[in-house]
Design an enzyme around this catalytic site. Structure first.
Site, PDB file in Angstrom:
ATOM      1  N   CYS A 264       0.797  -1.238   0.000  1.00 35.78           N
ATOM      2  CA  CYS A 264       0.000   0.000   0.000  1.00 35.78           C
ATOM      3  C   CYS A 264       0.823   1.279   0.000  1.00 35.78           C
ATOM      4  O   CYS A 264       0.742   2.069  -0.944  1.00 35.78           O
ATOM      5  CB  CYS A 264      -0.919   0.008   1.212  1.00 35.78           C
ATOM      6  SG  CYS A 264      -2.194  -1.233   1.096  1.00 35.78           S
ATOM      7  N   ARG A 331       6.594  -8.032   0.422  1.00 32.90           N
ATOM      8  CA  ARG A 331       6.286  -7.222  -0.763  1.00 32.90           C
ATOM      9  C   ARG A 331       6.775  -5.787  -0.572  1.00 32.90           C
ATOM     10  O   ARG A 331       6.484  -5.150   0.436  1.00 32.90           O
ATOM     11  CB  ARG A 331       4.767  -7.213  -1.027  1.00 32.90           C
ATOM     12  CG  ARG A 331       4.256  -8.537  -1.544  1.00 32.90           C
ATOM     13  CD  ARG A 331       2.770  -8.499  -1.718  1.00 32.90           C
ATOM     14  NE  ARG A 331       2.075  -8.148  -0.488  1.00 32.90           N
ATOM     15  CZ  ARG A 331       0.774  -7.906  -0.408  1.00 32.90           C
ATOM     16  NH1 ARG A 331       0.029  -7.944  -1.479  1.00 32.90           N
ATOM     17  NH2 ARG A 331       0.216  -7.617   0.749  1.00 32.90           N
TER      18      ARG A 331
HETATM   19  N1  LIG Z   1      -2.510  -5.421   2.005  1.00 34.53           N
HETATM   20  C1  LIG Z   1      -3.119  -4.419   2.580  1.00 34.53           C
HETATM   21  O1  LIG Z   1      -2.877  -4.183   3.764  1.00 34.53           O
HETATM   22  C2  LIG Z   1      -4.142  -3.556   1.835  1.00 34.53           C
HETATM   23  C3  LIG Z   1      -4.869  -2.610   2.574  1.00 34.53           C
HETATM   24  C4  LIG Z   1      -5.811  -1.836   1.910  1.00 34.53           C
HETATM   25  C5  LIG Z   1      -6.002  -1.976   0.538  1.00 34.53           C
HETATM   26  N2  LIG Z   1      -5.273  -2.881  -0.181  1.00 34.53           N
HETATM   27  C6  LIG Z   1      -5.549  -2.997  -1.620  1.00 34.53           C
HETATM   28  O2  LIG Z   1      -6.319  -4.173  -1.838  1.00 34.53           O
HETATM   29  C7  LIG Z   1      -5.964  -4.783  -3.085  1.00 34.53           C
HETATM   30  C8  LIG Z   1      -5.519  -6.217  -2.840  1.00 34.53           C
HETATM   31  O3  LIG Z   1      -4.351  -6.205  -2.021  1.00 34.53           O
HETATM   32  P1  LIG Z   1      -3.874  -7.469  -1.193  1.00 34.53           P
HETATM   33  O4  LIG Z   1      -2.868  -6.969  -0.223  1.00 34.53           O
HETATM   34  O5  LIG Z   1      -5.045  -8.243  -0.684  1.00 34.53           O
HETATM   35  O6  LIG Z   1      -3.129  -8.307  -2.341  1.00 34.53           O
HETATM   36  P2  LIG Z   1      -2.642  -9.845  -2.233  1.00 34.53           P
HETATM   37  O7  LIG Z   1      -1.551  -9.984  -3.204  1.00 34.53           O
HETATM   38  O8  LIG Z   1      -2.423 -10.225  -0.799  1.00 34.53           O
HETATM   39  O9  LIG Z   1      -3.921 -10.659  -2.712  1.00 34.53           O
HETATM   40  C9  LIG Z   1      -4.462 -10.517  -3.971  1.00 34.53           C
HETATM   41  C10 LIG Z   1      -4.828 -11.888  -4.508  1.00 34.53           C
HETATM   42  O10 LIG Z   1      -5.465 -11.710  -5.776  1.00 34.53           O
HETATM   43  C11 LIG Z   1      -5.103 -12.798  -6.606  1.00 34.53           C
HETATM   44  N3  LIG Z   1      -5.368 -12.434  -7.993  1.00 34.53           N
HETATM   45  C12 LIG Z   1      -4.596 -11.743  -8.863  1.00 34.53           C
HETATM   46  N4  LIG Z   1      -5.222 -11.590 -10.031  1.00 34.53           N
HETATM   47  C13 LIG Z   1      -6.422 -12.218  -9.909  1.00 34.53           C
HETATM   48  C14 LIG Z   1      -7.518 -12.415 -10.778  1.00 34.53           C
HETATM   49  N5  LIG Z   1      -7.506 -11.914 -12.009  1.00 34.53           N
HETATM   50  N6  LIG Z   1      -8.580 -13.115 -10.331  1.00 34.53           N
HETATM   51  C15 LIG Z   1      -8.601 -13.617  -9.074  1.00 34.53           C
HETATM   52  N7  LIG Z   1      -7.584 -13.455  -8.195  1.00 34.53           N
HETATM   53  C16 LIG Z   1      -6.521 -12.759  -8.607  1.00 34.53           C
HETATM   54  C17 LIG Z   1      -3.644 -13.044  -6.268  1.00 34.53           C
HETATM   55  O11 LIG Z   1      -3.256 -14.352  -6.613  1.00 34.53           O
HETATM   56  C18 LIG Z   1      -3.630 -12.793  -4.764  1.00 34.53           C
HETATM   57  O12 LIG Z   1      -3.799 -13.984  -4.020  1.00 34.53           O
HETATM   58  C19 LIG Z   1      -4.885  -3.891  -3.692  1.00 34.53           C
HETATM   59  O13 LIG Z   1      -5.490  -2.966  -4.571  1.00 34.53           O
HETATM   60  C20 LIG Z   1      -4.320  -3.156  -2.471  1.00 34.53           C
HETATM   61  O14 LIG Z   1      -3.780  -1.911  -2.831  1.00 34.53           O
HETATM   62  C21 LIG Z   1      -4.344  -3.682   0.453  1.00 34.53           C
END
Ligand SMILES: NC(=O)c1ccc[n+]([C@@H]2O[C@H](COP(=O)([O-])OP(=O)(O)OC[C@H]3O[C@@H](n4cnc5c(N)ncnc54)[C@H](O)[C@@H]3O)[C@@H](O)[C@H]2O)c1
Length: 400
Positions: A264, A331
């Protein structure tokens, strides 16, 4: 008004999507998690949680109850009424927003879209993306008109391992392309989140998320710059922050480090600065903060050189590889850049992190006295440093 049904599909079962799926299944939703990572799908389907905030026991119970299942199949069951999109929105190798996964997931969701369904995007995106990019993809993939389904945006605020603020008690922003979409999204989240706040437009919600994380990047970079100044002056930055934080208003403490990491804080501000550039507006604060942040590892390489008289041929142990204490997530970890730069300068670098265990084909090295320098990069609570004995220590979390 169309009612939200109890069948939910969540694209992306990572740090955001899995806790959402778990929270919804705990209040009775029948949830299908979809993820393209086959290893993750296999692990989760066996009831093994890949993230710290969800226990494997919790996950196994939900799978056994029939309320939660995970699949790598991108199809949407026609009796689902709700789709949440929680896929990554990272930066590409040119440090620019990469919406490939988001477009893929939204297109897959569009193919299964039926009249009356609600799609909620949770991935972090630039202002205008929901309306101008994602809505047309859904219309095109579904063959429906924009009036036949509902589209909302709701940024996630999850803070992994935060024991005080969790998915239930952290207020949730929602916004819809229509009032009905916003109300449906609020109705859904209100089943397991205490406070749901409707924003006037999706662009407000999209920008609010970027503001929150840009605010952190700017302030953390500011404290890191101040920490470099304090180091030159022989002042303890943590005592300075502690003293300033006694002011009961107008000040929020931030602490020094080797830089920001995770999916993030190093990433989202770049979405904002790129959007500002496209709109012909300035983003100097973010650009400077990003520059300072990216320079922190090289600053600590220089500090290491000063402490042990150069690093070439020296044995250095970097302690803590993940981007934040007590998590295993590497990451965007600035510690990776620190290790790479130390190696480039000729140091023989090992790293210790029992939470990460394995990274880049290398194993975590035990803490011992056989090093010329130890650098504390990410101070996990479990660390026990007495085995270093007389090894000099460079603490990136302090200026002294
Ligand atoms: N990690 C955090 O603390 C956090 C907090 C707030 C917002 N976000 C936002 O949330 C979103 C997700 O982040 P995250 O940390 O959960 O990522 P992550 O990498 O932990 O999880 C995302 C998952 O999506 C899967 N994926 C990728 N492409 C896909 C598709 N086409 N169909 C289905 N699954 C798919 C990946 O394999 C992965 O397991 C991002 O936009 C991020 O900026 C993250």
């Amino acid at each position: 008004m169309v009612k939200t049904s109890n069948k939910l599909v969540v694209f992306g079962q990572g740090y955001v999507g899995l806790p959402l799926a778990v929270a919804a299944s705990q209040v009775g939703f029948k949830v299908t998690g979809i993820d393209i990572n086959l290893d993750k799908v296999l692990e989760i389907s066996k009831g093994i949680s890949p993230i710290e905030d969800i226990s494997s026991g919790q996950l196994a119970d939900l799978i056994n109850s029939g309320n939660y299942k995970i699949t790598s199949e991108l199809g949407i069951s026609p009796d689902s009424n709700l789709i949440c999109i929680c896929v990554p929105t990272p930066l590409d190798k040119n440090h620019k927003p990469d919406l490939t996964a988001l477009k893929q997931a939204v297109r897959a969701a569009g193919k299964g879209l039926k009249p009356g369904m609600l799609v909620i995007v949770e991935s972090t995106i630039s202002p205008g993306t929901t309306r101008k990019m994602l809505l047309p993809i859904l219309v095109d993939a579904s063959g429906l008109s924009a009036e036949e389904f509902h589209l909302a945006y709701s940024p996630e605020r999850i803070d992994p391992l935060n024991k005080e603020w969790n998915i239930e008690n952290t207020p949730k922003l929602v916004a819809g392309l229509t009032n009905q979409a916003a109300n449906l999204a609020r109705e859904f989240y209100s089943k397991f989140i205490d406070q749901v706040v409707i924003c006037p437009t999706v662009e407000v919600a999209e920008t609010a998320k970027l503001l929150e994380n840009s605010y952190r990047l700017v302030n953390i970079s500011f404290i890191n710059e101040l920490s470099m100044f304090c180091q030159k002056m022989g002042i303890d930055i943590n005592e300075v922050v502690k003293a300033a934080a006694t002011k009961p208003y107008g000040f929020m403490p931030f602490y020094p480090s080797v830089g920001v990491g995770g999916h993030c804080i190093p990433v989202d501000p770049i979405y904002l600065s790129e959007a500002a550039k496209s709109a012909g507006a300035g983003s100097r604060f973010i650009d400077l903060a990003d520059e300072i942040n990216q320079a922190m590892p090289s600053y600590f390489v220089e500090r290491a050189k000063q402490i042990i008289g150069g690093v070439k041929g020296k044995k250095i142990l970097v302690i803590g590889l993940s981007y934040k204490p007590n998590v295993a997530d590497v990451r965007e970890s600035p510690v990776i850049s620190l290790i790479e730069q130390l190696r480039k300068a000729g140091a023989e670098v090992s790293w210790h992190d029992e939470l990460v265990k394995r990274w880049n084909g290398q194993e975590s090295t035990p803490i011992s006295a056989g090093f010329d320098l130890a650098i504390i990069a990410t101070p996990h609570d479990y660390l026990e440093l007495s085995a270093l004995k007389y090894v000099p220590i460079l603490n990136t979390r302090s200026s002294i």
